[in-house]
Design a protein around this motif. Structure first.
Motif, PDB file in Angstrom:
ATOM      1  N   ALA A  18       0.848  -1.033   0.072  1.00  0.00           N
ATOM      2  CA  ALA A  18       0.006  -0.025  -0.073  1.00  0.00           C
ATOM      3  C   ALA A  18       0.722   1.261  -0.114  1.00  0.00           C
ATOM      4  CB  ALA A  18      -1.070   0.013   1.147  1.00  0.00           C
ATOM      5  N   PHE A  19       1.893   1.148   0.981  1.00  0.00           N
ATOM      6  CA  PHE A  19       2.745   2.586   1.031  1.00  0.00           C
ATOM      7  C   PHE A  19       3.572   2.460  -0.039  1.00  0.00           C
ATOM      8  CE2 PHE A  19       6.578   1.561   3.033  1.00  0.00           C
ATOM      9  CZ  PHE A  19       6.311   0.703   3.910  1.00  0.00           C
ATOM     10  N   THR A  22       2.534   3.269  -3.703  1.00  0.00           N
ATOM     11  CA  THR A  22       2.016   4.549  -4.115  1.00  0.00           C
ATOM     12  C   THR A  22       3.336   5.583  -4.702  1.00  0.00           C
ATOM     13  OG1 THR A  22       0.449   4.470  -2.380  1.00  0.00           O
ATOM     14  CG2 THR A  22       0.774   6.554  -3.304  1.00  0.00           C
ATOM     15  N   ARG A  47      -1.324  11.918  -9.920  1.00  0.00           N
ATOM     16  CA  ARG A  47      -0.162  12.963 -10.235  1.00  0.00           C
ATOM     17  C   ARG A  47      -0.647  14.410  -9.439  1.00  0.00           C
ATOM     18  NH1 ARG A  47       1.825  14.716 -16.073  1.00  0.00           N
ATOM     19  NH2 ARG A  47       2.675  16.287 -15.056  1.00  0.00           N
ATOM     20  N   GLU A  48      -1.689  14.521  -9.145  1.00  0.00           N
ATOM     21  CA  GLU A  48      -2.058  15.764  -8.461  1.00  0.00           C
ATOM     22  C   GLU A  48      -1.492  16.105  -7.131  1.00  0.00           C
ATOM     23  OE1 GLU A  48      -6.263  15.820 -10.558  1.00  0.00           O
ATOM     24  OE2 GLU A  48      -5.984  16.245  -8.655  1.00  0.00           O
ATOM     25  N   GLN A  49      -1.236  14.712  -6.418  1.00  0.00           N
ATOM     26  CA  GLN A  49      -0.964  14.699  -4.888  1.00  0.00           C
ATOM     27  C   GLN A  49       0.171  14.818  -4.589  1.00  0.00           C
ATOM     28  OE1 GLN A  49      -2.957  11.014  -4.364  1.00  0.00           O
ATOM     29  NE2 GLN A  49      -5.177  11.751  -5.311  1.00  0.00           N
ATOM     30  N   TRP A  50       1.223  15.114  -5.506  1.00  0.00           N
ATOM     31  CA  TRP A  50       2.584  15.318  -5.142  1.00  0.00           C
ATOM     32  C   TRP A  50       3.125  16.247  -6.178  1.00  0.00           C
ATOM     33  CZ3 TRP A  50       4.779  14.908  -0.244  1.00  0.00           C
ATOM     34  CH2 TRP A  50       6.337  15.235  -0.363  1.00  0.00           C
ATOM     35  N   LYS A  72     -14.774  21.150 -14.941  1.00  0.00           N
ATOM     36  CA  LYS A  72     -15.558  20.583 -14.003  1.00  0.00           C
ATOM     37  C   LYS A  72     -16.539  19.576 -14.729  1.00  0.00           C
ATOM     38  CE  LYS A  72     -15.634  22.555  -9.918  1.00  0.00           C
ATOM     39  NZ  LYS A  72     -16.190  23.699  -9.292  1.00  0.00           N
ATOM     40  N   TYR A  74     -20.058  17.531 -13.624  1.00  0.00           N
ATOM     41  CA  TYR A  74     -21.290  17.756 -12.696  1.00  0.00           C
ATOM     42  C   TYR A  74     -21.932  16.320 -12.988  1.00  0.00           C
ATOM     43  CZ  TYR A  74     -20.179  22.555 -11.672  1.00  0.00           C
ATOM     44  OH  TYR A  74     -19.526  23.557 -11.257  1.00  0.00           O
ATOM     45  N   ILE A  80     -22.348  19.849  -6.398  1.00  0.00           N
ATOM     46  CA  ILE A  80     -20.781  20.189  -6.184  1.00  0.00           C
ATOM     47  C   ILE A  80     -20.103  19.518  -7.411  1.00  0.00           C
ATOM     48  CG2 ILE A  80     -18.727  20.255  -4.810  1.00  0.00           C
ATOM     49  CD1 ILE A  80     -21.100  21.571  -3.582  1.00  0.00           C
ATOM     50  N   ARG A  82     -16.781  17.797  -9.640  1.00  0.00           N
ATOM     51  CA  ARG A  82     -15.467  17.493  -9.333  1.00  0.00           C
ATOM     52  C   ARG A  82     -14.524  17.927 -10.629  1.00  0.00           C
ATOM     53  NH1 ARG A  82     -15.341  11.449  -7.106  1.00  0.00           N
ATOM     54  NH2 ARG A  82     -13.249  12.006  -7.243  1.00  0.00           N
ATOM     55  N   LYS A  83     -13.350  18.135 -10.399  1.00  0.00           N
ATOM     56  CA  LYS A  83     -12.340  18.616 -11.409  1.00  0.00           C
ATOM     57  C   LYS A  83     -11.807  17.370 -12.077  1.00  0.00           C
ATOM     58  CE  LYS A  83      -9.446  21.105  -9.382  1.00  0.00           C
ATOM     59  NZ  LYS A  83      -9.156  21.841  -8.213  1.00  0.00           N
ATOM     60  N   HIS A 101     -15.094   5.195 -13.018  1.00  0.00           N
ATOM     61  CA  HIS A 101     -14.404   4.952 -11.742  1.00  0.00           C
ATOM     62  C   HIS A 101     -14.568   6.029 -10.766  1.00  0.00           C
ATOM     63  CE1 HIS A 101     -11.016   3.678  -9.051  1.00  0.00           C
ATOM     64  NE2 HIS A 101     -10.997   5.041  -8.889  1.00  0.00           N
ATOM     65  N   ARG A 150     -15.891  22.765 -22.480  1.00  0.00           N
ATOM     66  CA  ARG A 150     -15.837  23.724 -21.320  1.00  0.00           C
ATOM     67  C   ARG A 150     -16.182  23.135 -19.882  1.00  0.00           C
ATOM     68  NH1 ARG A 150     -18.668  29.535 -21.518  1.00  0.00           N
ATOM     69  NH2 ARG A 150     -18.352  29.324 -19.379  1.00  0.00           N
ATOM     70  N   ARG A 151     -17.044  22.112 -19.948  1.00  0.00           N
ATOM     71  CA  ARG A 151     -17.566  21.402 -18.929  1.00  0.00           C
ATOM     72  C   ARG A 151     -18.232  20.178 -19.085  1.00  0.00           C
ATOM     73  NH1 ARG A 151     -21.157  25.380 -15.138  1.00  0.00           N
ATOM     74  NH2 ARG A 151     -21.939  26.384 -16.753  1.00  0.00           N
TER      75      ARG A 151
END
Lengths: 157, 585
Positions: A18-19, A22, A47-50, A72, A74, A80, A82-83, A101, A150-151
């Protein structure tokens, strides 16, 4: 206190993967992208997370380098959005897989086949273009879609 | 005689005395003295700060403090900034607004951070609070320009509207025109987060024109350079200004107009914005540079020579935010020109690149630590570091209160010796006795945590990633850091033992976040069972944690103390380990 002896921390147990996976999958992703290979090990948005940077600063930079393009998404019934980074995907198939997913559903788009008896399990994917019109996703070539979108919206059947 | 004295103060006198006590800590201490002080204090508390919106319910706050005029709420955990918290996690403000609408008709100030704010919430604020003055939405999301229009139209005495770093849905630029002509009270307006279509410039100009008390104005990227002069001439009293994009073809008349407009702002001390900077226009700032105390160039893609020139004109600079284009050479210039520097943040221009694209190393930070004796707060992204450099920095800057270092590649060792960076960070915590916030990076073993537990007695917030060898690391921190309030950990081999052994510690903290670690589902359940005053929440977007063996690690874990019990608004990917909650998703 040495290594915990409970079963959760033995070397063979899943959490050892698990770790470490990642970290290594993060690096593999970067290397493989550079080599132009297409991979599907981790969800594209890992990729966004680090490194730990606020999206605004990172995104501004990428607008200059054109290597990300966030839109975005919807889902009907959820206020709300999500991106999603469209440039992290290579094709419609890639995009649909990510969306299915992310939103835990089956997505209908131009090329999809639907089981008509179970329509409640499906959602339709449309996009808003630069003129403000809503179109079915998949009708135009991928590159054309990228320049027009655009979205995105996921609606019930 | 003594007893009589104690009861002889009328409530009014005590109330008056308490009104001078502003800090929450002091107010809390006052309320513990005796029952009557508790009662008097709770009736006259006007400001409430809630660091975790799920730690307490709106009803409980209203019941205890019936006359609140100002509220501050924080929602999502800090790691949400880096997309580690899934969308839909929570932090909805609507319920709070709805309850306060009834209970606090005189509520004047709402400050929110990392919360979900819908248009409905904004419309409710606009409708419910007749004396509404201050709205700060820091890193919030969920609303559109329609909600902003409602605020603008209804809040007759609005003083502050600050949307910094929030995500706003663009529907129309005309919301600014909703401010009535009679609204002249604005002191602060920050719309820097808005996109292209979201601001009507003429409405903005008219608004600035009629607000003589406007001190702080941050424009968005859509406002072009040629428009800056118009705005500044209408607001020469500005203290804090954020430009829009700072790019245009160099034209002498535009330049001199701009330079003239800046020089007419005699109070201007702080600048930001600067998207798409054209270096040729930077000299337009030179007249105000000598007064500048704060400069945010974190969007400015200008190279080191231009940055050096600018910074050398700013001897009074206390705060600098900049991209790593500044390079070591720029930081050396900063160190020699800006002796008052207190805060430095250096962001990466190419965070996902594997090779360095600029010449920024640990040397730049060492130079600043040497040249700027007042340095207190550091956020530094770089690609290499050494223990020697960290020891030097620690010795040069014993007054550091915040030190956040991000070496871009996880687990990078000391580039000189290939050792872990334990000794370097150890020196930081040992020498900087007032350190309140620390973020670690690089190759780190359990030893660094031993140092942190031993020396980090004032540490309140610790961020850890890809570090440590075993539970011992976590145990050092939880057992040693007496002042710890927030702990956030990702991708570390910390498991059940340390957490279970230090369960009581968690009740003394605001929150603990652990993701991609080795905490098992079984242990989470145990913790939830044994610690009723904690909310233990497991987040997993792929499948329910109980569909796997109990020994399987959880993906993400968020533990926080709460008097409100388990959440009512849990999303499908979040499971509460509270005994009392029967989960039916």
């Amino acid at each position: 206190m040495g290594r915990p002896t409970s079963s959760s921390s033995s070397i063979d147990s899943p959490n050892h993967f698990a770790f470490s996976s990642t970290a290594s999958s993060q690096r593999d992703l970067t290397t493989d992208l550079r080599l132009g290979l297409s991979i599907s090990i981790a969800p594209p948005f890992v990729r966004e997370q680090w490194p730990p940077m606020k999206a605004a600063v990172a995104e501004e930079e990428h607008e200059c380098n054109s290597s990300t393009f966030y839109v975005k998404v919807y889902m009907e019934g959820i206020p709300i959005g999500r991106k999603l980074d469209l440039l992290a995907h290579e094709s419609y198939y890639d995009l649909i897989r990510t969306l299915e997913h992310m939103f835990h559903t089956n997505i209908i788009w131009a090329e999809a086949e639907m089981d008509r008896d179970h329509y409640e399990k499906y959602h339709v994917l449309t996009y808003e273009d630069k003129e403000g019109d809503w179109m079915m996703v998949g009708d135009v070539p991928w590159e054309m879609f990228l320049s027009a979108v655009r979205r995105l919206k996921i609606s019930k059947c | 005689m003594q007893k009589e004295m104690a009861y002889s103060f009328p409530d009014e006198v005590l109330k008056h005395v308490f009104s001078f006590i502003q800090s929450d800590k002091d107010r809390n201490a006052v309320s513990l003295v005796c029952k009557s002080w508790y009662e008097i204090e709770r009736w006259c508390r006007r400001k409430v700060f809630i660091g975790n919106c799920y730690a307490v319910s709106p009803r409980m706050v209203i019941r205890r403090f019936p006359e609140v005029r100002s509220i501050e709420l924080k929602g999502k955990p800090h790691f949400a900034d880096f997309n580690l918290v899934p969308d839909g996690w929570g932090g909805y403000v609507l319920q709070w607004i709805a309850e306060m609408a009834g209970a606090y008709p005189w509520l004047g100030e709402i400050r929110l951070k990392r919360m979900v704010v819908t248009d409905e919430s904004l419309e409710l604020i606009a409708k419910s609070f007749k004396n509404f003055k201050v709205l700060v939405l820091f890193s919030c999301e969920g609303f559109s320009t329609d909600g902003l229009a409602a605020i603008a139209a209804s809040c007759k005495n609005l003083r502050e509207l600050d949307l910094r770093e929030s995500e706003v849905d663009d529907l129309s630029g005309h919301w600014l025109a909703q401010f009535p002509e009679t609204c002249t009270s604005l002191v602060s307006l920050n719309i820097s987060c808005l996109g292209s279509d979201e601001v009507s410039f003429s409405a903005l100009e008219r608004l600035v024109d009629r607000c003589p008390n406007l001190r702080s104005l941050q424009l968005n990227r859509a406002v072009t350079l040629d428009k800056i002069a118009n705005i500044l001439r209408r607001a020469p009293q500005l203290v804090d200004f954020g430009t829009g994009n700072y790019a245009a073809e160099l034209q002498p008349d535009v330049f001199s107009n701009l330079a003239g407009a800046f020089s007419s702002c005699k109070e201007l001390k702080s600048l930001s914005g600067f998207w798409d900077v054209v270096p040729a226009y930077l000299p337009a700032l030179y007249s105000i540079c000598p007064r500048l105390t704060s400069l945010n160039l974190s969007y400015a893609t200008i190279q080191s020579p231009d940055l050096i020139k600018l910074v050398s004109h700013c001897p009074r600079l206390q705060r600098l935010l900049v991209l790593d284009y500044v390079e070591d050479s720029g930081l050396e210039e900063l160190a020699s020109s800006c002796k008052d520097l207190q805060e430095l943040r250096v962001f990466p221009s190419d965070p996902f690149g594997v090779e360095p694209n600029v010449s920024l190393t640990e040397q730049g930070l060492v130079a600043v630590s040497l040249g700027c004796p007042k340095l207190q707060s550091v956020l530094y992204f770089c690609r290499r570091m050494s223990n020697a450099a960290l020891v030097t920095i620690a010795q040069n800057c014993p007054n550091l209160t915040r030190f956040r270092l991000c070496i871009i590649e996880p687990k990078t060792p000391d580039y000189l010796t290939l050792d872990p960076l334990d000794a370097g960070f150890g020196a930081i915590v040992e020498h900087c006795k007032d350190l309140r916030r620390l973020s670690l990076s690089g190759l780190l073993t359990d030893h660094v945590f031993e140092y942190i537990g031993t020396y980090g007695k004032k540490l309140e917030m610790l961020s850890v990633a890809f570090a440590g060898d075993s539970d011992l690391g976590l145990h050092h921190v939880l057992s040693g850091c007496e002042s710890l309030r927030k702990l956030e950990i990702r991708d570390c081999p910390f498991g059940d033992k340390a957490l279970l052994a230090n369960a009581a510690k968690l009740e003394t903290m605001r929150s603990l976040w652990m993701s991609s670690c080795a905490m098992s589902f079984g242990a989470c359940k145990l913790l939830g069972q044994k610690m009723p005053k904690l909310n233990v929440e497991v987040i997993d977007e792929t499948e329910p944690p109980d569909s796997r063996p109990e020994s399987y690690p959880v993906d993400k874990l968020y533990i926080y103390r709460s008097v409100a019990g388990p959440r009512f608004d849990m999303p499908p990917f979040l499971w509460s380990m509270d005994e009392a909650v029967k989960i039916l998703h």
